[in-house]
Design an enzyme around this catalytic site. Sequence first.
Site, mmCIF file in Angstrom:
data_model
loop_
_atom_site.group_PDB
_atom_site.id
_atom_site.type_symbol
_atom_site.label_atom_id
_atom_site.label_comp_id
_atom_site.label_asym_id
_atom_site.label_seq_id
_atom_site.Cartn_x
_atom_site.Cartn_y
_atom_site.Cartn_z
ATOM 1 N N GLU A 1 2.361 47.445 88.278
ATOM 2 C CA GLU A 1 1.794 46.968 89.537
ATOM 3 C C GLU A 1 0.891 45.813 89.186
ATOM 4 O OE1 GLU A 1 -0.008 45.566 91.837
ATOM 5 O OE2 GLU A 1 -1.454 47.207 92.087
ATOM 6 N N GLU B 1 -0.304 36.552 90.380
ATOM 7 C CA GLU B 1 -1.100 37.055 89.259
ATOM 8 C C GLU B 1 -0.250 37.201 88.009
ATOM 9 O OE1 GLU B 1 -3.299 40.375 90.770
ATOM 10 O OE2 GLU B 1 -4.421 39.097 92.149
#
Lengths: 682, 682
Positions: free
Chosen positions: A450, A459
């Site tokens: 995740e 990210e």
Amino acid sequence: MGLGERGGWDKSESRYCGVETEFDDDVPRLLSFNLSSTGFDFVVAPLTDPTYRPSLIEADNGSSHVPPFAGSDLVLSPAQWSSHVVGKISSWIDLDSEDEILRMDSETTLKQEIAWATHLSLQACLLPSPKGASCANYARCVNQILQGLSNMQLWLRIPLLKSDDDSPDVDSDNLMDSWELWNSFRLICEHHSQLSVALDILSTLPSVNSIGRWFGEPVRVAIIHTDSFLTNARGYPCLSKSHQKLISGFFNHSVQVIISGKPLHSIPAETIGSAANQTDNNMNSTLRHPLRSYLDYVGYLYQRMEPLSEQERIELGYRDFLQAPLQPLMDNLEAQTYETFEKDSVKYMQYQRAISKALLDRVPDGEASAATTVLMVVGAGRGPLVRASLQAAEETGRKLKVYAVEKNPNAVVTLLSLVKLEGWENVVTIVSCDMRLWNAPERADILVSELLGSFGDNELSPECLDGAQRFLKQDGISIPSSYTSFIQPITASKLYNDVKSHKDLVHFETAYVVKLHSVARLAPTKPVFTFNHPDYSTKKNNQRYKKLQFEVPRDTGSVMVHGFAGYFDATLYKDVHLGIEPSMATPNMFSWFAIFFPLRQPICVQPGSPLEVHFWRCCGSAKVWYEWCVTSPRPSPIHNSNGRSYWVKASSNTEQVIVDSFRCDLGTRSKLRTVTDVLRHF
Amino acid sequence: MGLGERGGWDKSESRYCGVETEFDDDVPRLLSFNLSSTGFDFVVAPLTDPTYRPSLIEADNGSSHVPPFAGSDLVLSPAQWSSHVVGKISSWIDLDSEDEILRMDSETTLKQEIAWATHLSLQACLLPSPKGASCANYARCVNQILQGLSNMQLWLRIPLLKSDDDSPDVDSDNLMDSWELWNSFRLICEHHSQLSVALDILSTLPSVNSIGRWFGEPVRVAIIHTDSFLTNARGYPCLSKSHQKLISGFFNHSVQVIISGKPLHSIPAETIGSAANQTDNNMNSTLRHPLRSYLDYVGYLYQRMEPLSEQERIELGYRDFLQAPLQPLMDNLEAQTYETFEKDSVKYMQYQRAISKALLDRVPDGEASAATTVLMVVGAGRGPLVRASLQAAEETGRKLKVYAVEKNPNAVVTLLSLVKLEGWENVVTIVSCDMRLWNAPERADILVSELLGSFGDNELSPECLDGAQRFLKQDGISIPSSYTSFIQPITASKLYNDVKSHKDLVHFETAYVVKLHSVARLAPTKPVFTFNHPDYSTKKNNQRYKKLQFEVPRDTGSVMVHGFAGYFDATLYKDVHLGIEPSMATPNMFSWFAIFFPLRQPICVQPGSPLEVHFWRCCGSAKVWYEWCVTSPRPSPIHNSNGRSYWVKASSNTEQVIVDSFRCDLGTRSKLRTVTDVLRHF
């Protein structure tokens, strides 16, 4: 006093209701009549006798003339002025008149009244609506005033008016869309943050799309005219369904209501104070404020609103608040951050469902007792995804071997305790190691991670998983298996002004995490970049380029685009997804807010004119960044060229961008901060 | 070598002529063939073998592949590369292709070639024209390159093409106007100063108005194709009248010519080397460059141009050079400045004519010997207006009494000497005094002043004369009797970039004195503010507001407005005027350049869409300033609100702006600096 209590502990500005009054040179009497005896919280009252004209006075040159103001700071203290009076600027002023004397008088009066209001410490003044379609001189003068204004707000009165006729004869003198007037005015005043809108609500409302624009604009008050009210069966004023919906929308956006006009509903006598006798009734009628029944109705609408949900209450403090971009120097997460993160049970439920489906697909029922599935959690933190994996195994009756890879040594301590506490020693292996350096003893069937940001890949999940997939079997499964980013154009005056307040280029070329609230979403989202995992193609490349065209619905009218709201949706496994794209957002999940890509210059889009926008995901040897620009209706400069203002640090070891677990963890941190800070906030 | 000599001492870049060539891996041979044996000054040559494609090579990953460049810095020194070669970027690149491989290959190649050209110290590279109407990805990539480019210029190739059909189907795929393509590209690249234009000149030219736009754009080279040449009676290449005019325009704007294409004119053998014999001719033909006759023709056009006039030569160094705004701290003028000022004989001739007419009107022939006219020169300096007055008196046979008021004590010394030298003692009284403080012993029949700035009132002539008119008889004459400012919208890339280079708001809100040259004047001028003298009206006010609408001729196409050129015209007396407004400028007068009001954001105006602009002259107690904004086609912010960036200091003694002789003299100084500095410059 306020409109009463909304469910929950709402402290919204919109609890307060005002009333527009005529000029009265006895201000204490004016306040006593409108506030004390009824329930209005403030008056919007003229500051000067409306018959006053500077040009009629100043013939006698040299004498120090005092304009006929309504009352000085001796009859009312500045504190009283400030809490109870909004200054209403003389409505006769017309700075764009062809008549030069009127123009000069108007400028003198406007400046005198604002100066006086400043002296009285008023919080706001209501500026009359521009008289015609042209407002340059008015705006120039207001802009001069704004340059020297300390705290006062100027509310420009604008009727909520838009003809549905979208015939293109824009040149006609009839103003078709009052938003255009506001837009010209605020552009000339350069989006000044102390200039906002007072919307006059008329009996007929424009289309829902057209109204929607105003929720991205700095609307402070809505002035409802008594002739916009209908009459209910008992003779009382009420509003149409669409008006009710509009007012609720305003309440939700901290817009205050002001009642204006003459009472047009004569309330049947017997309904007032039903238990009282006739003489009492007469007395009540005398004391009762003539607009009381309108105020009561607005109070009823306020109290009737849905109470805020727990999630809304938590997010309240973060509405339209730009969060600083990632701090790549920060390192390991703190325990509190992990704890907050782990509270988002919906997210882990989705992971558990995805892992369960993958296990069932991977191991047929017949082999359930024999086969052991190797599952690796990359970036395990304090173990929530490990727990979800084990619960999925239990739910499906599959045997699991779990590697939990985590580089934060502090989190590893917690992980080890957890394993002991839960008795997972035989199933879970903790790997205290940087993902890039780990020499895995075997390959995984399932890789769970995740590493998603609000914009999906922002990210560096793609770069992280490109590196991690060397541990994955050729036919192994990555959870998530893909993710896509989405954008849509928005009007967002407040966000734009917050970005602008930094007065530099860097902040205009940065993407922000933000709980979007006072924005107008101008068109449905469109997908931007998609990444699939695993991806074994030889010429794999994480650079992306997407050209998108948005069409704003024609009945919206012209709109101002301050930037783009970004979201993501991730397919965890097959039909199990997770995301924040508004039309399919996972309900009750609070780990991610949206992302906001600002535009250096807001772009005005005319009806029927497409908005063309370009987004690039660029990869250098040491960093990943986005660039963006608009090419239609008119080209903007490229934002963030070469990642000069905003970037995410990647590894600098090789030309090929590889896993940088340091960055990946930081990435995870960015969204966590959101919730942590909110909790700290309350 | 160059195209030869133009009359005067022209050092223009446009003396150099280039030739576009095919790829040749032997660059020394290429240069020797094109430069040494003929007269070309440089080649525009491909840097890489055009068959090269990165995607066909890099399958072999990891090896360090060298692209097939034309030649290294060993076969030619960097100095040779730099002086003789412009790099031609591979023309196959297409960064906006739908084909992702082609797009990626194009980006790789573009970046490789520019990096290589930088290594070779080339001065410029020629970028191929965008392939379609969309150029965002190409522009994004070029913009990235520009961020890191040290000195090299990038010339974007754009065909000079505009359909005359001005039907509004802009949506059609046919590119109607190549200027639009350039405009998108440079907007995306944010007007980068190293990005300029290489215009491809085709056989058909668009309208003169449409071509005019390019003179305000950064056009560096004009590429003339051999098939754009006609054939003259003797078989030689020549150009149409309109092409000739265009090329002369380019020469005047330092644009270099490049010849491109195959030779299409077979020169009759006997005309080559007319005195030589047949074998010599054959030899000559072999050596002779196939494009020699085209070069000769271009050289002929160059040499044929009018030599620069003396005024042009003086002003050459000041073309498109922004002059810093006034320095209000400076005080008295220096002798050299006065001297320069006094050289503008045309200006004083006009004053003399005006004074003569006024004298004749004032004193009938019958009274000439009896009546003495009192004339005051306000701001007399070293006396040029005193001399003009006395000459007017002599010319008309009128008797004169002159007061010369001057506050600069140094100039007064010169004035006193002059009076003695010329024997004016009985006629001229020197008053060494600040105009504001002077207690005049009598009133004047005629008040003569020259306090005008490039924009007329911008050096506070109105405020100065308002103060001085107390010395004037009720029926007295002011010379000048009125003046009017004018503006027109212009394209001015260079000026815009010069303003932008300061990276602040102040410079965008300042008006500049500038000798306009590389600009496109987009519409005829319109009058802005007018002042009349004397003015005894009671509610006199020097504030002004003017709204103006400009219509750019339809056949011009879209244009970019970088700001407004300002001028003035003054009526000295009756039909005697003086000014710089282009359509009626006083010939051979050099005291004033134009003024330039920039726009913070250039505004693109579509054909048929009016340009609406507002100008204000604002007066505070201590200063005078302008504000300006555009409201159509889209509103701009107000420039210079409250005079925050640019103002002229007035007196601060009273609310009423009065004469400030200090400022008035400074005002006069501002235009003088122009000429003085030019003279110092040479």
